[in-house]
Design an enzyme around this catalytic site. Structure first.
Site, mmCIF file in Angstrom:
data_model
loop_
_atom_site.group_PDB
_atom_site.id
_atom_site.type_symbol
_atom_site.label_atom_id
_atom_site.label_comp_id
_atom_site.label_asym_id
_atom_site.label_seq_id
_atom_site.Cartn_x
_atom_site.Cartn_y
_atom_site.Cartn_z
ATOM 1 N N VAL A 146 124.378 23.906 11.417
ATOM 2 C CA VAL A 146 125.818 23.672 11.451
ATOM 3 C C VAL A 146 126.117 22.290 12.022
ATOM 4 C CG1 VAL A 146 127.990 24.449 12.494
ATOM 5 C CG2 VAL A 146 126.404 26.124 11.561
ATOM 6 N N THR B 247 129.289 30.494 15.537
ATOM 7 C CA THR B 247 129.910 31.815 15.323
ATOM 8 C C THR B 247 129.902 32.557 16.647
ATOM 9 O OG1 THR B 247 129.009 31.808 13.129
ATOM 10 C CG2 THR B 247 129.765 33.920 13.939
ATOM 11 N N GLU C 36 132.790 27.605 10.785
ATOM 12 C CA GLU C 36 132.123 26.963 9.658
ATOM 13 C C GLU C 36 131.663 28.047 8.693
ATOM 14 O OE1 GLU C 36 131.728 23.531 9.111
ATOM 15 O OE2 GLU C 36 131.457 24.718 7.313
ATOM 16 N N PHE C 37 131.906 27.837 7.417
ATOM 17 C CA PHE C 37 131.522 28.865 6.443
ATOM 18 C C PHE C 37 130.389 28.392 5.540
ATOM 19 C CE2 PHE C 37 136.007 29.479 7.528
ATOM 20 C CZ PHE C 37 135.957 30.782 8.019
ATOM 21 N N ARG D 138 126.950 27.705 3.647
ATOM 22 C CA ARG D 138 125.742 28.469 3.306
ATOM 23 C C ARG D 138 124.574 27.500 3.270
ATOM 24 N NH1 ARG D 138 127.750 29.897 -2.358
ATOM 25 N NH2 ARG D 138 128.590 27.857 -1.911
ATOM 26 N N LEU E 266 127.656 40.003 -5.150
ATOM 27 C CA LEU E 266 127.426 41.337 -5.707
ATOM 28 C C LEU E 266 126.047 41.383 -6.336
ATOM 29 C CD1 LEU E 266 130.537 42.746 -7.648
ATOM 30 C CD2 LEU E 266 129.529 43.556 -5.513
ATOM 31 N N CYS F 271 122.475 34.311 9.808
ATOM 32 C CA CYS F 271 123.871 34.701 10.067
ATOM 33 C C CYS F 271 124.166 36.178 9.841
ATOM 34 C CB CYS F 271 124.805 33.859 9.214
ATOM 35 S SG CYS F 271 124.826 32.152 9.756
ATOM 36 N N LYS G 215 122.609 38.927 12.210
ATOM 37 C CA LYS G 215 123.071 38.755 13.598
ATOM 38 C C LYS G 215 124.588 38.958 13.701
ATOM 39 C CE LYS G 215 123.554 34.028 14.808
ATOM 40 N NZ LYS G 215 124.879 33.698 15.125
ATOM 41 N N LYS H 12 116.396 32.972 1.171
ATOM 42 C CA LYS H 12 117.079 32.855 -0.116
ATOM 43 C C LYS H 12 116.640 31.537 -0.735
ATOM 44 C CE LYS H 12 121.166 30.336 1.280
ATOM 45 N NZ LYS H 12 122.595 30.192 1.199
#
Ligand code: UDX
Length: 472
Positions: free
Chosen positions: A11, A120, A150-151, A153, A270, A280, A283, A340
């Site tokens: 971040v 977060t 902060e969003f 990825r 989905l 993230c 946790k 990922k």
């Protein structure tokens, strides 16, 4: 604006580079002197698209690195706190790093400064930060504390920062809100996007310029936890649906298309698979539940989200067993170790957890990951895994191939070559990266998630099929 960012993790580092990119003077501070030295030398410690470019573009001019908060943070208009908040044993976020940074910031505040919480954190953290700063300031100081979650990825962090769906500013007065509005003005006015050399928006991204919403600090803190918990819930929900699909012989990909086209639901997050991982979701779901518990609400839905997620790995392991019968001594090719695709991060990686489980069962694993091999090697320690230089080398002579991370390159394998490399033409895909028909057309037995197992009718593949594979 002069900005200090404390913390050079995912971040902090991405925020520093992007804030410099939109025109601010940034110093990124970390107490890990080796990390700072590496950043000063020009190294990029994480695998993140566009980050090396931005660091090269701004390092030494609008972007500096320092190991000394007291010195480097002096004179900043805005100080972002972007340090880690790891989970404690009972799921709470450990806020000791946030506290110690707040203490240090308090000791050296001068003119009006906005201290912004970017990690977060649970609701009420801004209140605590405010209190700690006041207590540690040598004399009464002029400051505000805001929350700006902060969003981003991993893997798309830079474009997530520059092309966000929204910017959330949690501020309890107009003065601090207006400082953060000014800070993000290059994005909200659209000026950045017309700048020569601006990083381009990836296809399918959000509308821009992005909206900026101002909320109370408590609401902003909750927005972050609620967003991550909801996304995790969406993934666990579709994984549970995939399990029902397997039981009745439906195809979860068709179900996802049908469900996701409802604009109230949407197709994103989905994708069924072996469950979510990363630094993230696991946790934050635990932390949000702990926050709710502390406030007197038992958010049991979140316990179920975690349970489904854990179970998803076990189900995949059972699929491997059901397909290969016994595991001891089986030679398995594993594609993917990162949590990922697009990142070298292996924290809470379901892929790595599965590799460890397979090793415990006595399998001989040859793995390939485009970026995470070094980190995985370190994490696996004494557990012996061989690392291949590419997917076909990993597959050579293997009893089966397992796809565990959704790297783009794993969706474009030459299936004929793959089938030729494998000892038995069996693919277990924990990320549903292929159409079962395509696998069958290349003579491969294909086991995926939420879809029937495809077993081509030829001699070699028939050996691999077992009565249990279609169900579990
Ligand atoms: C997440 C949030 O998306 C981001 O907004 C927040 O700031 C940090 O946490 P990140 O952990 O980088 O980001 O990865 P994300 O792309 O959200 O994926 C998380 C996990 O969920 C991965 O293991 C991924 O493989 C899995 N996932 C994601 C699914 O299994 N299915 C999906 O449909 C989407």
């Amino acid at each position: 604006m002069r900005i200090a960012v404390v913390g050079s993790g995912y971040v902090g580092l991405v925020a520093s580079a992007c804030l410099a990119e939109i025109g601010h003077d940034v110093v990124c501070i970390d107490n890990d002197q080796q990390k700072v030295a590496a950043l000063v030398r020009g190294e990029t410690p994480i695998h993140e698209q566009f980050l090396p470019e931005l660091l090269t573009r701004h390092r030494g001019s609008r972007l500096r690195f320092s190991g000394n908060l007291a010195e480097a943070g002096r004179g900043a208009h805005v100080v972002f706190i972007a340090v880690g908040t790891p989970p404690t044993e009972n799921g709470d976020a450990d806020l000791s790093y946030v506290e110690s940074v707040s203490r240090e910031v308090g000791q050296q505040l001068g003119d009006y400064t906005v201290i912004v919480e970017k990690s977060t954190v649970p609701v009420y953290t801004c209140e605590w930060v405010r209190r700690v700063i006041s207590l540690n300031a040598p004399s009464p100081v002029d400051f505000d504390v805001a929350s700006n979650p902060e969003f981003l990825r991993e893997g798309t962090a830079v474009t997530d920062f520059l092309y966000p769906d929204r910017i959330v500013v949690g501020a309890d007065n107009d003065r601090s809100a207006s400082v953060l509005r000014t800070l993000y003005e290059p994005l909200t006015s659209g000026a950045y996007y017309t700048q020569p050399g601006a990083i381009k928006q990836p296809s399918g991204g959000a509308d821009f310029p992005p909206p900026l919403i101002v909320t109370s600090t408590k609401s902003a803190e909750l927005i972050k936890h609620a967003s991550n918990a909801f996304l995790a819930l969406k993934i666990s929900f579709i994984n549970a649906v995939a399990n029902v699909c397997e039981a009745v012989g439906a195809d979860v990909e068709q179900v996802c298309t049908g469900v996701g086209l409802d604009s109230r639901i949407g197709p994103r997050f989905l994708r069924p698979g072996i469950g979510y991982g990363g630094s993230c979701f696991p946790k934050d779901v635990l932390a949000f539940r702990a926050v709710a518990r502390d406030c007197g609400y038992d958010f049991r839905l979140l316990e179920e989200v975690t349970r489904i997620n854990d179970d998803q790995r076990q189900r995949f392991l059972r699929k491997v067993r059901n397909t290969l019968w016994t595991l001891k001594g089986k030679r398995l090719a594993v594609l993917g170790l990162a949590f990922k695709g697009g990142t070298d991060d292996i924290r809470e990686s379901p892929a790595l957890a599965l590799v460890q489980a397979l090793l415990r069962e006595g399998c001989d694993v040859v793995a390939y990951d485009p970026a995470a091999a070094d980190r995985a090697r370190e994490e696996l320690g004494g557990d012996i895994v061989r690392f291949a230089k590419g997917p076909y080398e990993a597959a050579r002579g293997a009893d089966a191939l397992l796809i565990l991370t959704d790297w783009e390159e794993f969706a474009r394998l030459d299936l004929e070559r793959l089938a030729g490399e494998l000892k038995y033409p069996i693919v277990l895909d924990g990320r549903n990266m292929y159409r079962p028909e395509d696998m069958a057309a290349h003579g491969l037995t294909y086991v995926s998630v939420g879809r029937a197992t495809i077993t081509p009718l030829n001699r070699r593949a028939a050996m691999a099929s077992s009565p249990a594979t279609a169900r579990d």
